[in-house]
Motif scaffolding. Sequence first.
Motif, mmCIF file in Angstrom:
data_model
loop_
_atom_site.group_PDB
_atom_site.id
_atom_site.type_symbol
_atom_site.label_atom_id
_atom_site.label_comp_id
_atom_site.label_asym_id
_atom_site.label_seq_id
_atom_site.Cartn_x
_atom_site.Cartn_y
_atom_site.Cartn_z
ATOM 1 N N ASP A 249 43.626 36.865 34.972
ATOM 2 C CA ASP A 249 44.418 37.249 36.141
ATOM 3 C C ASP A 249 43.947 36.485 37.380
ATOM 4 O OD1 ASP A 249 46.159 38.579 37.842
ATOM 5 O OD2 ASP A 249 44.933 40.388 37.956
ATOM 6 N N ASP A 280 49.528 50.400 26.954
ATOM 7 C CA ASP A 280 49.965 49.884 28.258
ATOM 8 C C ASP A 280 49.169 48.648 28.661
ATOM 9 O OD1 ASP A 280 51.837 51.881 28.475
ATOM 10 O OD2 ASP A 280 50.603 53.174 29.741
ATOM 11 N N VAL A 281 47.850 48.687 28.440
ATOM 12 C CA VAL A 281 47.019 47.558 28.851
ATOM 13 C C VAL A 281 47.359 46.308 28.040
ATOM 14 C CG1 VAL A 281 45.095 48.103 27.276
ATOM 15 C CG2 VAL A 281 44.666 46.870 29.417
ATOM 16 N N ARG A 283 50.377 45.622 26.763
ATOM 17 C CA ARG A 283 51.670 45.144 27.275
ATOM 18 C C ARG A 283 51.493 44.383 28.590
ATOM 19 N NH1 ARG A 283 56.166 47.543 24.865
ATOM 20 N NH2 ARG A 283 55.722 49.324 23.497
ATOM 21 N N SER A 284 50.613 44.885 29.445
ATOM 22 C CA SER A 284 50.359 44.200 30.715
ATOM 23 C C SER A 284 49.750 42.824 30.477
ATOM 24 C CB SER A 284 49.421 45.048 31.584
ATOM 25 O OG SER A 284 50.012 46.285 31.921
ATOM 26 N N ALA A 285 48.801 42.752 29.545
ATOM 27 C CA ALA A 285 48.166 41.467 29.236
ATOM 28 C C ALA A 285 49.174 40.499 28.626
ATOM 29 C CB ALA A 285 46.995 41.683 28.292
ATOM 30 N N ALA A 287 52.407 40.377 29.198
ATOM 31 C CA ALA A 287 53.276 39.864 30.263
ATOM 32 C C ALA A 287 52.548 38.804 31.085
ATOM 33 C CB ALA A 287 53.728 41.019 31.157
ATOM 34 N N LEU A 288 51.287 39.041 31.365
ATOM 35 C CA LEU A 288 50.510 38.088 32.150
ATOM 36 C C LEU A 288 50.258 36.806 31.364
ATOM 37 C CD1 LEU A 288 49.413 38.342 35.041
ATOM 38 C CD2 LEU A 288 47.174 38.861 34.062
#
Length: 299
Positions: A249, A280-281, A283-285, A287-288
């Motif tokens: 990030d 959730d974590v 999915r966030s990774a 997307a990033l």
Amino acid sequence: AQTRDLAATLLRVDGLYPAGTTPEDLTAMLLKFRQNNFGILDELQQCIGAAVFPTAAMLNHSCVPNCVLVYALSPGSVPTQRIRTIRRIEPEDELCHSYVDLCSTGEARRQSLQTTYGFSCSCPWCCGDEGAAVDSLLTGPAREELPQDAAERCLSAAERLSIEALCSQDLEEERTKLQEALRLRLTALHSHHTLVYQTHGQILTAAIADGDMAGACQACRAVVDHLQLVLGHLAFHPLVALQLFTLGDLELRLGLGSEAKAHLEECLRGLIVCYGQDADVTRSAEALAHEAAAAAAKG
């Protein structure tokens, strides 16, 4: 004695326990809870509570675990514990997880296990040469070893600066003191010493709070490097994956697309294993990681 005192205090609260519960009953229950409870961790590995999960309580300890414990959390619902394997399990393999912090030294792990659970670990990591080699870095001096009195002066000054930084209300002052504490510790200690690692973590937190992404990125690289060394005997570990997420990030924010892409892809592999594809974590990774891949393609 502390447990007995706690039991006596809790029994003064009306309606908390069934009628007839004695101090001895409650003391025995508290001792059993201490030895069998689990810290409930959120997806960032922060402890937010404790509970007993009977199935996982049957798992034995290993400092080379083949499982990690994660928790499904949602508002208004009872937390669900999940036992996830982090490497291939063969028939007849025993499922084990770690009861203690695997970033600590073998001596610290054994002491914690003996104090809390009443046994000393004899797993391959505790008793083998590889674990001993890592421990020597976590506790060792700098490569150019100082005279003992000079090293002690450096470490004493670094400890004072760390405490002052913790107490400071001024972010710039806090960061300055932490950087000086790091310099002093690196003068006396190995770059992978536990105190050096802790200082990098404090610098990372302060740099993010101050909006200094370049400084945070430098500190995060040191944190990731340390974790990959200390936890390198495991195929995957949540802490490594989460710090890789932070590093990717930060690199993406700094326009370092190729570096971010590599670290986020590595992070994603770890998160899928440790938390699952639908967490959730994860999915966030994911997307990033797509964002980083696009940035890397643009050059």
